[in-house]
Motif scaffolding. Structure first.
Motif, PDB file in Angstrom:
ATOM      1  N   GLY A  89       0.808  -1.215   0.000  1.00  0.00           N
ATOM      2  CA  GLY A  89       0.000   0.000   0.000  1.00  0.00           C
ATOM      3  C   GLY A  89       0.840   1.264   0.000  1.00  0.00           C
ATOM      4  N   GLY A  90       1.896   1.258   0.796  1.00  0.00           N
ATOM      5  CA  GLY A  90       2.778   2.420   0.848  1.00  0.00           C
ATOM      6  C   GLY A  90       3.492   2.664  -0.462  1.00  0.00           C
ATOM      7  N   GLN A  91       3.847   1.589  -1.145  1.00  0.00           N
ATOM      8  CA  GLN A  91       4.546   1.737  -2.427  1.00  0.00           C
ATOM      9  C   GLN A  91       3.610   2.273  -3.502  1.00  0.00           C
ATOM     10  N   ILE A  92       2.358   1.855  -3.472  1.00  0.00           N
ATOM     11  CA  ILE A  92       1.396   2.390  -4.427  1.00  0.00           C
ATOM     12  C   ILE A  92       1.146   3.870  -4.158  1.00  0.00           C
ATOM     13  N   GLU A  93       1.021   4.215  -2.890  1.00  0.00           N
ATOM     14  CA  GLU A  93       0.714   5.603  -2.529  1.00  0.00           C
ATOM     15  C   GLU A  93       1.828   6.559  -2.936  1.00  0.00           C
ATOM     16  N   GLU A  94       3.069   6.074  -3.033  1.00  0.00           N
ATOM     17  CA  GLU A  94       4.173   6.941  -3.439  1.00  0.00           C
ATOM     18  C   GLU A  94       3.961   7.527  -4.832  1.00  0.00           C
ATOM     19  N   ALA A  95       3.175   6.830  -5.658  1.00  0.00           N
ATOM     20  CA  ALA A  95       2.972   7.293  -7.036  1.00  0.00           C
ATOM     21  C   ALA A  95       1.870   8.339  -7.151  1.00  0.00           C
ATOM     22  N   PHE A  96       1.095   8.549  -6.081  1.00  0.00           N
ATOM     23  CA  PHE A  96       0.009   9.543  -6.120  1.00  0.00           C
ATOM     24  C   PHE A  96       0.576  10.956  -5.970  1.00  0.00           C
ATOM     25  N   PRO A  97      -0.159  11.950  -6.453  1.00  0.00           N
ATOM     26  CA  PRO A  97       0.261  13.349  -6.227  1.00  0.00           C
ATOM     27  C   PRO A  97       0.342  13.640  -4.735  1.00  0.00           C
ATOM     28  N   GLU A 108      -8.049   5.306  -2.947  1.00  0.00           N
ATOM     29  CA  GLU A 108      -7.592   5.082  -4.318  1.00  0.00           C
ATOM     30  C   GLU A 108      -6.752   3.820  -4.404  1.00  0.00           C
ATOM     31  N   THR A 109      -5.944   3.552  -3.375  1.00  0.00           N
ATOM     32  CA  THR A 109      -5.148   2.321  -3.349  1.00  0.00           C
ATOM     33  C   THR A 109      -6.056   1.093  -3.356  1.00  0.00           C
ATOM     34  N   ALA A 110      -7.109   1.129  -2.547  1.00  0.00           N
ATOM     35  CA  ALA A 110      -8.057   0.020  -2.506  1.00  0.00           C
ATOM     36  C   ALA A 110      -8.730  -0.174  -3.864  1.00  0.00           C
ATOM     37  N   ARG A 111      -9.047   0.923  -4.537  1.00  0.00           N
ATOM     38  CA  ARG A 111      -9.686   0.841  -5.855  1.00  0.00           C
ATOM     39  C   ARG A 111      -8.747   0.227  -6.887  1.00  0.00           C
ATOM     40  N   LEU A 112      -7.475   0.624  -6.837  1.00  0.00           N
ATOM     41  CA  LEU A 112      -6.500   0.091  -7.793  1.00  0.00           C
ATOM     42  C   LEU A 112      -6.233  -1.392  -7.543  1.00  0.00           C
ATOM     43  N   LEU A 113      -6.146  -1.780  -6.283  1.00  0.00           N
ATOM     44  CA  LEU A 113      -5.941  -3.197  -5.966  1.00  0.00           C
ATOM     45  C   LEU A 113      -7.107  -4.028  -6.491  1.00  0.00           C
ATOM     46  N   PRO A 119      -7.030  -8.550  -3.337  1.00  0.00           N
ATOM     47  CA  PRO A 119      -7.872  -8.159  -2.199  1.00  0.00           C
ATOM     48  C   PRO A 119      -7.327  -6.909  -1.520  1.00  0.00           C
ATOM     49  N   ILE A 120      -8.198  -6.217  -0.809  1.00  0.00           N
ATOM     50  CA  ILE A 120      -7.810  -4.955  -0.176  1.00  0.00           C
ATOM     51  C   ILE A 120      -6.697  -5.149   0.844  1.00  0.00           C
ATOM     52  N   ASP A 121      -6.679  -6.291   1.549  1.00  0.00           N
ATOM     53  CA  ASP A 121      -5.659  -6.491   2.581  1.00  0.00           C
ATOM     54  C   ASP A 121      -4.255  -6.656   1.996  1.00  0.00           C
ATOM     55  N   THR A 122      -4.151  -6.717   0.662  1.00  0.00           N
ATOM     56  CA  THR A 122      -2.831  -6.749   0.020  1.00  0.00           C
ATOM     57  C   THR A 122      -2.032  -5.503   0.377  1.00  0.00           C
ATOM     58  N   GLN A 134       1.057 -12.207  -8.066  1.00  0.00           N
ATOM     59  CA  GLN A 134       0.497 -11.143  -7.223  1.00  0.00           C
ATOM     60  C   GLN A 134       1.419  -9.927  -7.195  1.00  0.00           C
ATOM     61  N   GLN A 135       2.723 -10.171  -7.140  1.00  0.00           N
ATOM     62  CA  GLN A 135       3.681  -9.065  -7.165  1.00  0.00           C
ATOM     63  C   GLN A 135       3.565  -8.273  -8.467  1.00  0.00           C
ATOM     64  N   GLN A 136       3.401  -8.992  -9.577  1.00  0.00           N
ATOM     65  CA  GLN A 136       3.301  -8.293 -10.857  1.00  0.00           C
ATOM     66  C   GLN A 136       1.999  -7.498 -10.941  1.00  0.00           C
ATOM     67  N   ARG A 137       0.917  -8.025 -10.370  1.00  0.00           N
ATOM     68  CA  ARG A 137      -0.329  -7.281 -10.320  1.00  0.00           C
ATOM     69  C   ARG A 137      -0.169  -6.016  -9.471  1.00  0.00           C
ATOM     70  N   ALA A 138       0.584  -6.133  -8.380  1.00  0.00           N
ATOM     71  CA  ALA A 138       0.845  -4.962  -7.544  1.00  0.00           C
ATOM     72  C   ALA A 138       1.654  -3.918  -8.317  1.00  0.00           C
ATOM     73  N   MET A 139       2.602  -4.380  -9.139  1.00  0.00           N
ATOM     74  CA  MET A 139       3.385  -3.462  -9.966  1.00  0.00           C
ATOM     75  C   MET A 139       2.488  -2.727 -10.953  1.00  0.00           C
ATOM     76  N   ILE A 140       1.525  -3.436 -11.510  1.00  0.00           N
ATOM     77  CA  ILE A 140       0.597  -2.810 -12.449  1.00  0.00           C
ATOM     78  C   ILE A 140      -0.249  -1.764 -11.719  1.00  0.00           C
ATOM     79  N   ALA A 141      -0.675  -2.085 -10.498  1.00  0.00           N
ATOM     80  CA  ALA A 141      -1.434  -1.111  -9.703  1.00  0.00           C
ATOM     81  C   ALA A 141      -0.601   0.142  -9.441  1.00  0.00           C
ATOM     82  N   MET A 142       0.683  -0.036  -9.134  1.00  0.00           N
ATOM     83  CA  MET A 142       1.570   1.108  -8.926  1.00  0.00           C
ATOM     84  C   MET A 142       1.675   1.952 -10.190  1.00  0.00           C
TER      85      MET A 142
END
Length: 291
Positions: A89-97, A108-113, A119-122, A134-142
């Motif tokens: 979650g923290g890594q995804i949030e780094e890409a937000f404004p 927004e992180t929950a929506r992207l996941l 799942p949201i608990d990711t 799952q890691q690659q899906r997380a990369m796509i979310a980022m």
């Protein structure tokens, strides 16, 4: 959105020697398009992609490079790209404004996941607690967090099993279609290109040796290297004891590109003129026509 590359050259000075991994690359990625860059490891595909995004340091870059797009990358090894000591979650949030509130980032992180099938608990997990898919899906979310107009997928299915490969590529295609994104798909697998790209650029030794609509190139390849790549794809209708085809030799190092056509030492159609410094055009391409 447009990306226009003309005669791109990327060179490095290494101990007094000049290394030119990318010698002459021209390609175009338009709005909502699917373009592939294909070739063996060492041909300069990833370096070309990094140059498009301005990610190459300490290099001599020349040619025309026009990039009018927000770009995000999905790299081939998520375990090396993800920070092992940060939660997803923290890594995804780094890409937000930075102006986005903490609550908005969480939503927004929950929506992207959810968009990439996680799942949201990711968001509370570390990369080591996830499978490769799952890691690659997380990369796509980022990547999606940056709201890109162009997604550069650099061999995103490396080291994944066949079923997971299909899931990841189908996900990229679905998300790109929903968001109107363009995709530059980098791979060495022509079987994947036929399904996920409308236009293909075949790259060898730092150069584009053949380009065209995917269906046309696969049905009637002009360049011997393209023919070799196609022949190397295993066929389901081949006899079980049929030997796998390959291309003899390996891609030379950028400091040792052969004179003339770089592919001639490995080419079954090579002629004496192919090794001359004055070489300008493959005789096989000349005789078979260029699309």
């Amino acid at each position: 959105m447009t990306v226009e590359v003309e005669h791109l050259r990327v060179a490095f000075r290494l101990g007094g020697r000049l290394s030119v991994p990318v010698r002459d690359v021209s390609l175009h990625v338009g709005e909502n398009s699917r373009v592939a860059l294909v070739g063996e490891s060492g041909c300069g595909k990833s370096l070309t992609a990094m140059a498009i995004g301005g990610l190459v340091d300490r290099a001599e870059i020349s040619g025309k490079l026009v990039v009018d797009a927000r770009i995000a990358y999905v790299f081939q090894n998520p375990m090396q790209s993800l920070n092992p000591v940060m939660r997803i979650g923290g890594q995804i949030e780094e890409a937000f404004p930075r102006t986005l509130s903490r609550r908005s980032k969480g939503l927004e992180t929950a929506r992207l996941l959810a968009a990439v099938g996680l799942p949201i608990d990711t968001a509370r997990k570390y990369p080591c607690q996830m499978s490769g898919g799952q890691q690659q899906r997380a990369m796509i979310a980022m990547a999606l967090a940056a709201d890109p107009e162009l997604l550069i997928a650099d061999e995103p299915t490396t080291a994944l099993d066949v079923t997971t490969q299909k899931d990841v590529l189908d996900l990229v295609e679905r998300v790109a279609g929903e968001r109107g994104m363009s995709v530059l798909f980098i791979t060495h697998n022509l079987a994947l290109v036929s399904r996920y790209s409308a236009f293909v650029n075949v790259m060898y030794a730092g150069e584009i040796v053949e380009a065209g609509k995917t269906d046309a190139v696969l049905a009637n390849p002009r360049h011997p290297y393209t023919r070799g790549l196609i022949a190397a794809v295993p066929r389901f209708d081949a006899p079980k004891d049929a030997p796998l085809q390959d291309i003899d030799g390996t891609v030379p190092a950028p400091t040792d590109w052969p004179a003339g056509c770089a592919f001639h030492p490995r080419c079954r159609y090579a002629r004496p003129s192919c090794s001359l410094p004055s070489f300008t055009r493959c005789p096989e391409v000349e005789e078979n026509g260029q699309p």
